[in-house]
Motif scaffolding. Sequence first.
Motif, PDB file in Angstrom:
ATOM      1  N   THR A 124       0.826  -1.209   0.000  1.00  0.00           N
ATOM      2  CA  THR A 124       0.000   0.000   0.000  1.00  0.00           C
ATOM      3  C   THR A 124       0.861   1.260   0.000  1.00  0.00           C
ATOM      4  O   THR A 124       0.532   2.241  -0.681  1.00  0.00           O
ATOM      5  N   LEU A 137      -6.712  -6.657 -11.782  1.00  0.00           N
ATOM      6  CA  LEU A 137      -7.493  -6.634 -10.550  1.00  0.00           C
ATOM      7  C   LEU A 137      -8.629  -7.665 -10.609  1.00  0.00           C
ATOM      8  O   LEU A 137      -8.883  -8.378  -9.631  1.00  0.00           O
ATOM      9  N   LEU A 196      -2.484  -3.268  -6.488  1.00  0.00           N
ATOM     10  CA  LEU A 196      -3.763  -3.401  -5.795  1.00  0.00           C
ATOM     11  C   LEU A 196      -4.314  -4.814  -5.918  1.00  0.00           C
ATOM     12  O   LEU A 196      -4.945  -5.330  -4.985  1.00  0.00           O
ATOM     13  N   LEU A 243      -7.592   3.568  -2.613  1.00  0.00           N
ATOM     14  CA  LEU A 243      -8.478   4.291  -3.525  1.00  0.00           C
ATOM     15  C   LEU A 243      -9.123   5.523  -2.895  1.00  0.00           C
ATOM     16  O   LEU A 243      -9.179   6.576  -3.548  1.00  0.00           O
ATOM     17  N   HIS A 271     -10.403  -6.781   0.558  1.00  0.00           N
ATOM     18  CA  HIS A 271     -10.666  -5.400   0.189  1.00  0.00           C
ATOM     19  C   HIS A 271      -9.827  -4.387   0.954  1.00  0.00           C
ATOM     20  O   HIS A 271      -9.923  -3.192   0.684  1.00  0.00           O
ATOM     21  N   TRP A 326      -5.291  -7.439  -2.849  1.00  0.00           N
ATOM     22  CA  TRP A 326      -6.526  -8.207  -2.712  1.00  0.00           C
ATOM     23  C   TRP A 326      -6.211  -9.657  -2.335  1.00  0.00           C
ATOM     24  O   TRP A 326      -6.910 -10.263  -1.529  1.00  0.00           O
ATOM     25  N   LEU A 361      -7.574  -2.033  -1.239  1.00  0.00           N
ATOM     26  CA  LEU A 361      -8.373  -1.085  -2.010  1.00  0.00           C
ATOM     27  C   LEU A 361      -8.931  -0.002  -1.095  1.00  0.00           C
ATOM     28  O   LEU A 361      -8.951   1.183  -1.452  1.00  0.00           O
ATOM     29  N   PHE A 407      -2.561  -0.685 -10.464  1.00  0.00           N
ATOM     30  CA  PHE A 407      -3.643  -1.669 -10.391  1.00  0.00           C
ATOM     31  C   PHE A 407      -3.099  -3.075 -10.135  1.00  0.00           C
ATOM     32  O   PHE A 407      -3.732  -3.877  -9.449  1.00  0.00           O
TER      33      PHE A 407
END
Length: 565
Positions: free
Chosen positions: A172, A246, A202, A218, A211, A206, A214, A199
């Motif tokens: 992250t 993703l 990300l 985001l 989640h 996941w 994200l 992406f």
Amino acid sequence: MLFGADSVLPLRRPLQPPAIAKTDARTSQQYWQRIAVFGLIFAAGLMFFFRLGDFRVLGSHEVFAVAPARAMLETGDWVVPMYGGYPRLEKPPLIYWCLASWGQVCGDVSAATARFPTALAAVLLAALLGWWGNRWYSRWVGLAAALVQMTSIWVLIYGRKAEVDMLLCLLTTGTLLLVIEQPKDEDGLRSFIRWTVIFGMLAVTWLAKFHYGLGMVLPVVLMSILAERNWRRLWSFFNPLGWAFLAAAMLIWPYLVLQELPDAHRIWQRETLGRAVGTLGQDTWYYYGPKLLWMALPWTPFALLVVRESWRSAWIGRDRRERFLWIWLLTQFVVLSLSANKHKQYLMATLPVISLLSARGLVRLTADFATQRRQLGPSWCRGLIVATWCGGIALASVFWMREPELRWAGVWTGIAFATIGTVGFNFLRNGRVPEAMTATVLNLFVCTIIQIGWVMPARDPRSPLEEIAATCESVADPGRSICVYRLYREGLFCFLDTPAYCEDSAERFVSNMDSGERQYLIGWKPFIEDLNKSGRVNHLHVWPKTGTRTLPHMADLTLAEFIKD
């Protein structure tokens, strides 16, 4: 500029003529920077890899990562993680894949090999924060950011565990760095590649924790676009290749699992939506406030030194970078606080911001002493030295009276803390700031290594699990399996080297046996004695409740042999 490229130097005010002083200052700066770099590399090796495998036995969460990874190597099934015969679907497979892959390289998934990916992620995160601080502020802030990052409490807690949280924090943080480092005038191809990578990262988050990644990235990106009013940046989201990555992460593994376990979606719904709305428990809205302060210790006070300046630069001075840090901090904090189910490790994605602020505060304070804006007078110096020795003596006394087996570890910790602290304060009083900082950092590392090397292993509450597993293997006949009966959550299964499996249902346990068949099992004595209704139980070894401090909440633990009628 206080945080210019080379303006913050932990050096004494020069007494030489200006031209000579400038040359000497630059030479001294380069010397101390080299010392700092090599010192940080050496310290990182000690902090994260010293006694990595044996400073503590596997923790209550680590066993649920290690056992499925071992099962993947044994069975060759890398789709459905298994723990003691039960599917382990509460978490996505990234941590199991990482541990199993590294274990395949090393030949085994031991405590050391299982913790290595997390320790490496912690080192890489410190390096990333060091690069970040160097790029945005100065070389000294970069070095300070790396130091702060690797020595904060939250990193020391999670940087040596076989869990996914540190790797997730690295992902992250790296993703947000890619976002803020995008130039406003970046051409189309470079922007497409950048957002494809974003992406892609990300997608990996996941696979690490559904989640969570994200939710941490985001909203920060969207709030940043809103604050900058850079509506063209929204076009970056229309990245078909990135969305394909993703979607692949979100759909392929679940699809393969559902082919074997059609009810798996119930577990995933509970772990995602259930955590958000409070199905798995609720905590107060202010839960993360105190956690944000203590998890960043011992560096939190240094962050407070620059909070006001950073805030003014962000919202009054319209500094894009400072504004992004505050958007990052506040947005994630709000998102986490709105979630009903809370855990302190969820805050880890936010804490790199505190590391950057703390690094700036540390360099500012160092610069103030170096330029004599602040001075440590004789009376203050004597007072701090006395306080340091009182603290060291108190620490040694506590160990001596309450921890007989750790008396000398406490004594050496107290002596190191007081002695090195005294040297550091004397250096600071005499204006020798680099030497004072070196002594301070050395003090921190010496005390930490003593704790990792001697104190933590001796005070490990889960160490009896290894002893229990060894006793089971010595009592049971070689080659015969052991059923870990109604102990799924305790993690004992992970410590058994003999064939073993878990069973939480008495009906299923009995129904899977033939009449006259014998089976070893270990569990709480009252539960095992209930099986007398279906056969005969012979107790082979009993651990009294008072003798198993890692399992204090139930009755006696017993290894028994069950013979079905």
